[in-house]
Design a protein around this motif. Sequence first.
Motif, short mmCIF file in Angstrom:
data_model
loop_
_atom_site.label_atom_id
_atom_site.label_comp_id
_atom_site.label_asym_id
_atom_site.label_seq_id
_atom_site.Cartn_x
_atom_site.Cartn_y
_atom_site.Cartn_z
N UNK A 218 0.84 -1.20 0.00
CA UNK A 218 0.00 0.00 0.00
C UNK A 218 0.87 1.26 0.00
N UNK A 219 1.95 1.24 0.78
CA UNK A 219 2.86 2.39 0.83
C UNK A 219 3.52 2.60 -0.53
N UNK A 220 3.94 1.49 -1.16
CA UNK A 220 4.61 1.58 -2.47
C UNK A 220 3.65 2.03 -3.57
N UNK A 221 2.37 1.69 -3.38
CA UNK A 221 1.36 2.05 -4.38
C UNK A 221 1.30 3.57 -4.57
N UNK A 222 1.48 4.31 -3.49
CA UNK A 222 1.45 5.77 -3.56
C UNK A 222 2.65 6.31 -4.33
N UNK A 223 3.77 5.59 -4.26
CA UNK A 223 5.00 6.03 -4.93
C UNK A 223 4.97 5.72 -6.42
N UNK A 224 4.58 4.47 -6.74
CA UNK A 224 4.64 4.02 -8.14
C UNK A 224 3.69 2.84 -8.31
N UNK A 225 2.48 3.13 -8.76
CA UNK A 225 1.46 2.08 -8.84
C UNK A 225 1.83 1.01 -9.87
N UNK A 226 2.38 1.42 -11.02
CA UNK A 226 2.72 0.44 -12.07
C UNK A 226 3.75 -0.56 -11.58
N UNK A 227 4.77 -0.05 -10.89
CA UNK A 227 5.83 -0.93 -10.38
C UNK A 227 5.29 -1.84 -9.28
N UNK A 228 4.40 -1.32 -8.46
CA UNK A 228 3.81 -2.12 -7.37
C UNK A 228 2.99 -3.28 -7.94
N UNK A 229 2.20 -3.00 -8.98
CA UNK A 229 1.40 -4.06 -9.61
C UNK A 229 2.33 -5.11 -10.23
N UNK A 230 3.41 -4.65 -10.84
CA UNK A 230 4.37 -5.57 -11.44
C UNK A 230 4.98 -6.50 -10.39
N UNK A 231 5.31 -5.93 -9.23
CA UNK A 231 5.86 -6.75 -8.14
C UNK A 231 4.82 -7.76 -7.65
N UNK A 232 3.57 -7.32 -7.59
CA UNK A 232 2.50 -8.21 -7.15
C UNK A 232 2.32 -9.37 -8.13
N UNK A 233 2.44 -9.07 -9.41
CA UNK A 233 2.34 -10.11 -10.43
C UNK A 233 3.45 -11.14 -10.25
N UNK A 234 4.65 -10.66 -9.95
CA UNK A 234 5.78 -11.57 -9.76
C UNK A 234 5.54 -12.49 -8.57
N UNK A 235 4.97 -11.95 -7.49
CA UNK A 235 4.68 -12.77 -6.31
C UNK A 235 3.61 -13.81 -6.65
N UNK A 236 2.64 -13.43 -7.46
CA UNK A 236 1.57 -14.36 -7.84
C UNK A 236 2.12 -15.58 -8.57
N UNK A 237 3.18 -15.37 -9.35
CA UNK A 237 3.72 -16.46 -10.17
C UNK A 237 4.82 -17.25 -9.44
N UNK A 238 5.25 -16.79 -8.28
CA UNK A 238 6.33 -17.47 -7.56
C UNK A 238 6.01 -18.95 -7.35
#
Length: 245
Positions: free
Chosen positions: A121-141
């Motif tokens: 949530x904190x990172x979302x305020x800084x850079x939403x696109x990058x945060x979503x990308x990180x979330x996608x990576x966790x989903x595929x782990x």
Amino acid sequence: MQKETVLLHGWGMNRQVWQLIEEELKSEVSCLVKSIDLPGFGHGAMPEAPYSLATAAQLVAEQLADNTTLVGWSLGGLFALHLAKYYPQKVNKVVLIASTPYFAEAEGWAGIKVEVLKNFKAQLKENSAKTIERFLAIQAMGSEHAKADVKQLKAWLLNAPEANPDALSTGLDILLNDDYRDIFSSLTQPVYGLFGKLDSLVPRRAITKMSALNSNFQVEILPKASHAPFISHRAESLNFLKSVL
């Protein structure tokens, strides 16, 4: 009147994630199959009232025919549980994919560490696109096709408008705070679940707890899948869905 099956996507995504499995399901099951954007994601309209699971789910309910089967992936599963409880005439069956009635780790409950969701949530305020990308990576782990899975998810994301910032932020709040375990345990509709054994967001222990909460919960766990089994293991996921729809 032909019954409908409606596919609900997860956080940060949109209905595009279902396009392959949706087309195959349409040709192989007798019911009508469609996917919709959750409010604030893709082309989904935002609620007029402050965004919450209840206000967003009301907009989804308005798009459902009576006796619909809901297939909810991740955050979409919480929407499905809410709709089954509060709009029971609309929902005759719930199918959860990599979803749980409570996503956060708590005493006696396995889930996502609270700090992880708060950091997102904190990172979302800084850079939403990058945060979503990180979330996608966790989903595929854990998936044996992790890179391909993330690439596919990112490509589908780009096929629709960017998610509304308030929907993204509140969506994380829902994952962190909304506890639907009591609702899950008391649902009168049949509930099915498809999970990946390698899923880091919905641990195996959570699935065991879910089965204890609802004795009618019927589960299939794919041994080599992660958080997006319908993408990494499409054939197995299709077979499961065809068996329960």
